[in-house]
Design a protein around this motif. Structure first.
Motif, PDB file in Angstrom:
ATOM      1  N   SER A  44      49.074  42.779  36.949  1.00  0.00           N
ATOM      2  CA  SER A  44      47.750  43.049  37.535  1.00  0.00           C
ATOM      3  C   SER A  44      47.091  44.336  37.070  1.00  0.00           C
ATOM      4  CB  SER A  44      47.846  43.062  39.060  1.00  0.00           C
ATOM      5  OG  SER A  44      47.847  41.757  39.574  1.00  0.00           O
ATOM      6  N   VAL A  45      47.779  45.153  36.271  1.00  0.00           N
ATOM      7  CA  VAL A  45      47.093  46.294  35.662  1.00  0.00           C
ATOM      8  C   VAL A  45      45.861  45.804  34.904  1.00  0.00           C
ATOM      9  CG1 VAL A  45      47.314  48.067  33.865  1.00  0.00           C
ATOM     10  CG2 VAL A  45      49.124  47.781  35.567  1.00  0.00           C
ATOM     11  N   ALA A  46      45.925  44.573  34.395  1.00  0.00           N
ATOM     12  CA  ALA A  46      44.792  43.998  33.661  1.00  0.00           C
ATOM     13  C   ALA A  46      43.540  43.891  34.516  1.00  0.00           C
ATOM     14  CB  ALA A  46      45.164  42.620  33.113  1.00  0.00           C
ATOM     15  N   LYS A  47      43.687  43.800  35.821  1.00  0.00           N
ATOM     16  CA  LYS A  47      42.511  43.710  36.697  1.00  0.00           C
ATOM     17  C   LYS A  47      41.577  44.895  36.491  1.00  0.00           C
ATOM     18  CE  LYS A  47      44.271  40.953  40.601  1.00  0.00           C
ATOM     19  NZ  LYS A  47      45.468  40.344  40.026  1.00  0.00           N
TER      20      LYS A  47
ATOM     21  N   LEU B  32      37.836  34.913  37.970  1.00  0.00           N
ATOM     22  CA  LEU B  32      36.398  34.593  37.979  1.00  0.00           C
ATOM     23  C   LEU B  32      35.587  35.721  37.341  1.00  0.00           C
ATOM     24  CD1 LEU B  32      35.378  32.974  41.416  1.00  0.00           C
ATOM     25  CD2 LEU B  32      35.510  31.882  39.166  1.00  0.00           C
ATOM     26  N   ILE B  33      35.961  36.969  37.622  1.00  0.00           N
ATOM     27  CA  ILE B  33      35.250  38.101  37.037  1.00  0.00           C
ATOM     28  C   ILE B  33      35.311  38.033  35.514  1.00  0.00           C
ATOM     29  CG2 ILE B  33      35.217  40.613  36.781  1.00  0.00           C
ATOM     30  CD1 ILE B  33      36.323  40.778  39.662  1.00  0.00           C
ATOM     31  N   GLY B  34      36.471  37.648  34.990  1.00  0.00           N
ATOM     32  CA  GLY B  34      36.595  37.509  33.540  1.00  0.00           C
ATOM     33  C   GLY B  34      35.677  36.446  32.983  1.00  0.00           C
ATOM     34  N   VAL B  35      35.590  35.308  33.672  1.00  0.00           N
ATOM     35  CA  VAL B  35      34.674  34.246  33.242  1.00  0.00           C
ATOM     36  C   VAL B  35      33.241  34.759  33.276  1.00  0.00           C
ATOM     37  CG1 VAL B  35      33.791  31.946  33.781  1.00  0.00           C
ATOM     38  CG2 VAL B  35      36.239  32.419  34.005  1.00  0.00           C
TER      39      VAL B  35
ATOM     40  N   SER C 259      42.263  36.965  33.177  1.00  0.00           N
ATOM     41  CA  SER C 259      41.715  38.307  33.368  1.00  0.00           C
ATOM     42  C   SER C 259      42.318  39.057  34.539  1.00  0.00           C
ATOM     43  CB  SER C 259      40.187  38.240  33.503  1.00  0.00           C
ATOM     44  OG  SER C 259      39.779  37.198  34.360  1.00  0.00           O
ATOM     45  N   GLY C 260      43.064  38.366  35.397  1.00  0.00           N
ATOM     46  CA  GLY C 260      43.785  39.051  36.458  1.00  0.00           C
ATOM     47  C   GLY C 260      45.178  39.461  36.051  1.00  0.00           C
ATOM     48  N   CYS C 261      45.513  39.271  34.804  1.00  0.00           N
ATOM     49  CA  CYS C 261      46.893  39.468  34.372  1.00  0.00           C
ATOM     50  C   CYS C 261      47.003  39.617  32.869  1.00  0.00           C
ATOM     51  CB  CYS C 261      47.728  38.252  34.814  1.00  0.00           C
ATOM     52  SG  CYS C 261      49.460  38.260  34.282  1.00  0.00           S
TER      53      CYS C 261
ATOM     54  N   GLN D  41      31.067  41.995  45.649  1.00  0.00           N
ATOM     55  CA  GLN D  41      32.050  41.432  46.567  1.00  0.00           C
ATOM     56  C   GLN D  41      33.245  40.834  45.836  1.00  0.00           C
ATOM     57  OE1 GLN D  41      29.214  39.005  48.592  1.00  0.00           O
ATOM     58  NE2 GLN D  41      28.582  40.666  49.980  1.00  0.00           N
ATOM     59  N   LEU D  42      33.024  40.331  44.626  1.00  0.00           N
ATOM     60  CA  LEU D  42      34.168  39.907  43.810  1.00  0.00           C
ATOM     61  C   LEU D  42      34.995  41.119  43.389  1.00  0.00           C
ATOM     62  CD1 LEU D  42      33.381  37.153  41.149  1.00  0.00           C
ATOM     63  CD2 LEU D  42      34.592  36.931  43.317  1.00  0.00           C
TER      64      LEU D  42
END
Length: 404
Positions: free
Chosen positions: A127-130, A234-237, A277-279, A172-173
């Motif tokens: 999750s550092v990728a977040k 979703l943020i990555g998308v 993108s979360g990982c 909010q995301l």
């Protein structure tokens, strides 16, 4: 810190000879023994030791995109060894640390490796990728691809229209306060994390969007904090949709090349070809430390910040309470009330940043369990010990007493 699982089911059946050509026989045997139809949480310690340094080199496990480095490397000169008031060797053993780099005032004050790892290798981030992903949101705003974090997410991801995310903002995301219901309990086979990993995307739709658009609302948007790995995906998308670029390419363009990372990194891909993108950014420990320096220095590259002027201040201070005194959540950063902040991933990955002390601590580990309060508290105690060591060095020296 909440749990994170690889956003794919890890099915192991063998691998190409080119991979094994770079791997010793012991590691080959360990990675070959990874259980079929299982995920990282079910691997034993030795299997994780082998896999965490090689996730991007097991073709049947996951594909990845390269985050390219450039010719000019951001220098991290050696400084004098920092005198920490704790037994660092014992700490690293207890944490099962693969790499630990402490940078103070732009100089490496401590660097050591374990588990047979070295500074030339890459270790996965979880999750550092977040925190990398959220930083790319700021870059996209600076570049004019995203107008504002107050924009609705569905304005950039049209397939979310009509879902519970239709009235959720980018802010909010980023703060995980969407109010959309999500269960990240890995003991529950019916949790969203378990179901998410098994989801088959609708034709032409990103797998994250395909699943997240089915979720119901449990609270008004902006009123409840719940950790949701799916939302970082979703943020990555969103960033890719807004910029028209792959996340790996955008990170290369905005950070990796201009700031001067020393090695190529990689970013694992999900089932429909988008970066998870979360990982799952694989990089050297020194380059994780350089990302801390990038944040510490105001995200300045070539004399200009790649982020809006107020982005770092907002991103790295408490935007949402997490029910833990003295701590909070910013824009995909864990925050402390003393002004420090951190990127964190399961099994002990982390980048700790303390602007007041010009301090960065980057570490990669393989904890015995994905999350563990005891080792987590031990890591925070180590952070405090390093802070105290810096304070001791910089404390003013009292003048000698005058003879009466």
């Amino acid at each position: 810190m909440k749990k994170l699982i690889l956003a794919i089911i890890l099915v192991i059946g063998g691998a190409a000879g080119g991979f094994w050509a770079t791997t010793d026989d012991d590691m080959k045997a360990l990675v070959s023994s990874l259980p079929t139809d299982a995920n990282v949480l079910f691997w034993n310690t030795a299997q994780r030791d082998a896999a965490f340094r090689t996730l991007d080199r097991i073709p049947i496990l996951a594909k990845s995109n390269i985050i390219e480095s450039g010719d000019d490397v951001f220098a991290l000169p050696k400084g004098p060894a920092i005198k920490i008031g704790t037994n660092v060797d014992a700490y690293m053993k207890a944490q099962r640390t693969a790499g630990l780099v402490i940078v103070h005032d732009g100089k490496i004050r401590f660097e050591k490796y374990g588990l047979g790892f070295s500074g030339d290798g890459k270790w996965t981030s979880f999750s550092v990728a977040k925190s990398f992903t959220s930083t790319l949101v700021g870059a996209a705003i600076k570049d004019g691809h995203i107008k504002s974090i107050e924009d609705k997410v569905s304005a950039y991801i049209p397939d979310l229209k009509g879902s519970a995310y239709d009235d959720v903002t980018i802010r909010q995301l980023l703060t995980m306060t969407s109010g959309v219901k999500w269960n990240e309990d890995y003991a529950d086979p019916k949790s969203d994390v378990a179901l998410f990993n098994q989801h088959k995307a609708k034709d032409g739709m990103d797998v994250t969007v395909s699943y997240m658009r089915t979720l119901p609302r449990e609270a008004p948007a902006g009123t409840k904090w719940v950790y949701k790995t799916g939302e970082t995906n979703l943020i990555g998308v969103l960033v890719s949709s807004a910029t028209g670029k792959k996340l790996s390419d955008y990170l290369t363009e905005k950070v990796w090349v201009p700031f001067g990372m020393e090695q190529d990194a990689t970013w694992l891909l999900g089932a429909t070809g988008h970066e998870i993108s979360g990982c799952c950014v694989q990089a050297s420990v020194r380059d994780f430390a350089r990302f801390g320096q990038f944040m510490l220095g105001g995200a300045i590259v070539n004399g200009k910040s790649i982020l809006p002027y107020d982005w770092i201040a907002a991103a790295t201070t408490k935007q949402a309470g997490i029910g833990d005194p003295g701590k909070g959540y910013g824009f995909q950063w864990w925050t402390y009330d003393d002004g420090s902040y951190a990127a964190q991933g399961i099994f002990g990955q982390g980048i700790f940043i303390d602007p007041k002390r010009k301090l960065v601590i980057a570490s990669n580990s393989n904890w015995p369990k994905a999350t563990d309060d005891t080792v987590g508290e031990q890591r925070e105690a180590f952070y405090r010990a390093v802070q105290a060591a810096v304070d001791a060095e910089t404390a003013p020296v009292a003048p000698p007493k005058q003879a009466s």
